[in-house]
Enzyme design. Structure first.
Site, PDB file in Angstrom:
ATOM      1  N   GLY A 208       0.836  -1.209   0.000  1.00 42.99           N
ATOM      2  CA  GLY A 208       0.000   0.000   0.000  1.00 42.99           C
ATOM      3  C   GLY A 208       0.856   1.238   0.000  1.00 42.99           C
ATOM      4  O   GLY A 208       2.041   1.166  -0.345  1.00 42.99           O
ATOM      5  N   ASN A 209       0.285   2.350   0.362  1.00 43.65           N
ATOM      6  CA  ASN A 209       1.068   3.588   0.459  1.00 43.65           C
ATOM      7  C   ASN A 209       0.484   4.471   1.558  1.00 43.65           C
ATOM      8  O   ASN A 209      -0.523   4.126   2.173  1.00 43.65           O
ATOM      9  CB  ASN A 209       1.104   4.301  -0.899  1.00 43.65           C
ATOM     10  CG  ASN A 209      -0.288   4.591  -1.418  1.00 43.65           C
ATOM     11  OD1 ASN A 209      -1.023   5.347  -0.813  1.00 43.65           O
ATOM     12  ND2 ASN A 209      -0.651   3.960  -2.534  1.00 43.65           N
TER      13      ASN A 209
END
Ligand code: CTP
Length: 400
Positions: A208-209
């Site tokens: 993810g980020n």
């Protein structure tokens, strides 16, 4: 803007209640229908007779009038109103509104109101800055109520500071601006994406980020405030749905986001891709948690769909496509390349080199690049204000 509008004015116990006589007078002059409701303590500061004479309607204080045997229906009034204004809003009434307490006609009407609700606090400065009052103001705003901030100046106590209720002519201006703004994008369908995507590795891990979703959520909110019919498609986030957003679709992965966006974009006048879509996803998702003992030291990845590039290919005539670009090097060149490659009308560039810009902050510093090569540069601002700038640009493009 207020001509023919039904205004439900709730007056509560504060010395600033004397200003409501002028306020009612101005509303009537503007052509609004005004129904005044009051708390019992407000009567100590201004008489119901004054306000009923000026508004040309009996003021309602109690739901039941034993003299006439008449019952005032809070639900009907709540639906009648195009706008409710609580002015002055005392600390006591603010706390009841925030808690959902319905122990008088004002707070009962507030809970029943379907319309936008403005509140104009008025109290002494120490009361105003008390953490509980500030918290209640935050809670009320998080429910979509609109704060009319008190002004600084001399207070009835003799102290000087914030707490003076905003002047009636300024409140009229705020209401007029609100109704004018709500017409700006009326009838436009806008798709906004926000947040990160999570690409699962196993049942407990993902790629993810750091995207919080704040920028996309702020944009969705401002566009809805301008009257657009907004659908917010978001990746995982802790954010609450903005009050005016009626359509929110939660997704996890880029593929899920792509499916939803391809479908909704067909019917959208504007698409704003503020989501930080993960470019790659694991080829396979382990069914059970991968154990350390398995010695997995690399992941095989596959490319995710580039949603915006695909929407650029499918773009229909007159549709506006807006993207975001978060860059660390050669920012403008990279952003222009994305704008061209993805067939966009504009791209909002934020550089990680700018302090206070990018992921997981409340502020952002953006440049907006257009397909004709024009660049609009904006200073560091709160994300809600950045959203206002971008929404104004979208409106101009739609109008042009
Ligand atoms: N975007 C998208 N689908 C992807 C990746 C990005 O729709 N798989 C959109 C983003 O929502 C954003 C724009 O494309 O509006 C640019 O995203 P960004 O991550 O900056 O660019 P990429 O095209 O992924 O390029 P790179 O990561 O190499 O900078």
């Amino acid at each position: 803007m207020l001509k023919g509008k039904n205004v439900l004015l709730a007056v509560t116990g504060s010395i600033a209640a004397y200003k409501t006589a002028f306020f009612v007078r101005l509303l009537v002059k503007e052509g609004a229908e005004v129904q005044v409701i009051m708390t019992n303590s407000a009567k100590d500061f201004i008489t119901p007779l004054t306000l009923s004479t000026l508004s040309k309607r009996p003021v309602i204080i109690e739901p039941f009038d034993p003299e006439t045997g008449e019952w005032s229906n809070h639900v009907e009034l709540g639906r009648w109103a195009d706008v409710m204004v609580v002015a002055p809003a005392s600390a006591n009434t603010l706390s009841k509104m925030a808690a959902g307490i319905a122990d008088n006609f004002v707070t009962t009407c507030y809970l029943a109101a379907k319309c936008p609700v403005f509140f104009a606090p008025a109290m002494d400065l120490d009361m105003f800055y008390h953490p509980s009052v500030q918290k209640n103001i935050d809670i009320l705003q998080s429910y979509g109520n609109l704060l009319i901030s008190p002004q600084e100046g001399e207070l009835a106590s003799g102290l000087c500071g914030a707490g003076r209720m905003e002047e009636p002519d300024q409140i009229i201006q705020v209401l007029s601006d609100y109704f004018a703004e709500a017409k700006e994008l009326h009838g436009k369908k806008i798709l906004v994406t926000a947040g990160p995507t999570y690409e699962p590795i196993d049942p407990v891990r993902f790629i993810g980020n750091y995207s919080s979703g704040k920028m996309g959520f702020s944009l969705a909110e401002v566009l809805a405030r301008k009257g657009a019919d907004v659908t917010l498609v978001t990746g995982p986030t802790v954010l609450d749905t903005p009050a005016r957003i009626k359509n929110r679709i939660d997704v996890h992965t880029a593929v899920q986001m792509a499916e939803v966006c391809y479908d909704l974009a067909r019917d959208s006048d504007v698409v704003v891709m503020a989501a930080a879509v993960a470019d790659y996803a694991p080829v396979s998702i382990a069914k059970s948690k991968i154990k350390k003992s398995e010695e997995v030291t690399s992941l095989e990845l596959k490319k995710n769909p580039d949603i915006l590039a695909e929407l650029g290919k499918r773009k229909k005539k007159g549709q506006i496509l807006a993207g975001f670009a978060l860059e660390t090097d050669n920012e403008k060149e990279n952003a222009f390349a994305k704008l061209q490659n993805k067939n966009l009308d504009l791209i909002v560039l934020n550089s990680l080199k700018d302090a206070g810009a990018g992921f997981n902050t409340d502020t952002n510093k953006v440049n907006v690049l257009f397909k004709n090569g024009e660049i609009k540069e904006f200073p560091l601002k709160d994300k809600t204000l950045v959203a206002g700038d971008i929404a104004a640009i979208i409106k101009d493009l739609l109008d042009s």
